[in-house]
Scaffold this motif. Sequence first.
Motif, PDB file in Angstrom:
ATOM      1  N   GLY A   1       0.767  -1.238   0.000  1.00 29.64           N
ATOM      2  CA  GLY A   1       0.000   0.000   0.000  1.00 29.64           C
ATOM      3  C   GLY A   1       0.797   1.287   0.000  1.00 29.64           C
ATOM      4  N   TRP A   2       2.105   1.204  -0.223  1.00 26.86           N
ATOM      5  CA  TRP A   2       2.918   2.419  -0.236  1.00 26.86           C
ATOM      6  C   TRP A   2       3.214   2.826  -1.673  1.00 26.86           C
ATOM      7  N   GLU A   3       2.964   4.075  -1.963  1.00 29.62           N
ATOM      8  CA  GLU A   3       3.341   4.604  -3.281  1.00 29.62           C
ATOM      9  C   GLU A   3       4.822   4.958  -3.216  1.00 29.62           C
ATOM     10  N   THR A   4       5.624   4.378  -4.090  1.00 28.46           N
ATOM     11  CA  THR A   4       7.060   4.680  -4.040  1.00 28.46           C
ATOM     12  C   THR A   4       7.365   5.882  -4.945  1.00 28.46           C
ATOM     13  N   ILE A   5       8.168   6.772  -4.425  1.00 26.67           N
ATOM     14  CA  ILE A   5       8.573   7.961  -5.183  1.00 26.67           C
ATOM     15  C   ILE A   5      10.084   7.908  -5.294  1.00 26.67           C
ATOM     16  N   GLU A   6      10.557   7.872  -6.527  1.00 27.78           N
ATOM     17  CA  GLU A   6      12.005   7.745  -6.728  1.00 27.78           C
ATOM     18  C   GLU A   6      12.644   9.109  -6.800  1.00 27.78           C
ATOM     19  N   THR A   7      13.593   9.361  -5.918  1.00 28.81           N
ATOM     20  CA  THR A   7      14.372  10.577  -6.047  1.00 28.81           C
ATOM     21  C   THR A   7      15.480  10.295  -7.068  1.00 28.81           C
ATOM     22  N   GLU A   8      16.032  11.367  -7.607  1.00 30.54           N
ATOM     23  CA  GLU A   8      16.968  11.239  -8.731  1.00 30.54           C
ATOM     24  C   GLU A   8      18.116  10.259  -8.443  1.00 30.54           C
ATOM     25  N   PRO A   9      18.418   9.352  -9.358  1.00 30.55           N
ATOM     26  CA  PRO A   9      19.567   8.457  -9.151  1.00 30.55           C
ATOM     27  C   PRO A   9      20.864   9.260  -9.153  1.00 30.55           C
ATOM     28  N   LEU A  10      21.833   8.806  -8.358  1.00 27.68           N
ATOM     29  CA  LEU A  10      23.125   9.504  -8.315  1.00 27.68           C
ATOM     30  C   LEU A  10      24.214   8.456  -8.518  1.00 27.68           C
TER      31      LEU A  10
END
Length: 258
Positions: free
Chosen positions: A48-57
């Motif tokens: 039930g968690w929406e995953t939000i991807e922060t910019e890959p580094l």
Amino acid sequence: MPSRKALIRRPSPGIAEGLVSHSERSSVDADLALLQWEMYAEALREHGWETIETEPLDECPDGVFVEDTVVMFRNVALITRPGAESRRPETVTVEESLARLGCSVNWIWEPGTLDGGDVLKIGDTLYVGRGDRTNAAGVQQLRAVFEPLGARIVAVPVSRVPHLKSAVTALPDGTVIGYPPHIDAPSVFPRHLPVPEQSGAHVVLLGGGRLLMAASAPKTAELFSDLGYQPVPVDISEFEKLEGCVTCLSVRLRELSV
Ligand SMILES: NC(=O)NCCC[C@H](N)C(=O)O
């Protein structure tokens, strides 16, 4: 409506160069790490968690351990200043992601250092580990930002592991769980349950008694099942080799109204 979003960052292809400070280095398989990370993210989504991807580094080998870059309390994001200099570039993109999500943003300033993995939140109490990564100025700044919002800050010595949350996390009822050889001061915690495995000390609360935890802690999973919880095991062996655990691979945003 309260949000159920989790911030994550995909591992760098150079993850094998990540920091190791309290254990022997062993070789990390970057392809396997990516696969394990995808399964970890999938487990969050399945529950039930929406995953939000922060910019890959790609240039930051430890960037996947996104928890260390921020401490959330209500809708306030305190962007950290990681104790390891090599990890400081990781915070910029996290700050941008959280500002976009509508968080109010604050910062740890020099000479303060603080890693998110040193902050264990239980209700309105924030236990903060004072160890290799978080210094006294970092603890003072944490107090200055969150005490006015109603948080109680409890500082705890940490010397045996990289971060406080490498040693202890908490069950949904607030009981602190930890692997005794790794805890400097167990008496600080009012309710404390020892676990039989080092990686059994880490749980991510998925909601409704479900506990995301490392597959490497089967005896602890049995203990938690016996206490009426539902363990959700994930294999994170490649992150464990870099002293990472289930908690440090995401930042759950539970109190945003977006
Ligand atoms: N909060 C955490 O436990 N973070 C794990 C960070 C592992 C990384 N190799 C480090 O030493 O910074």
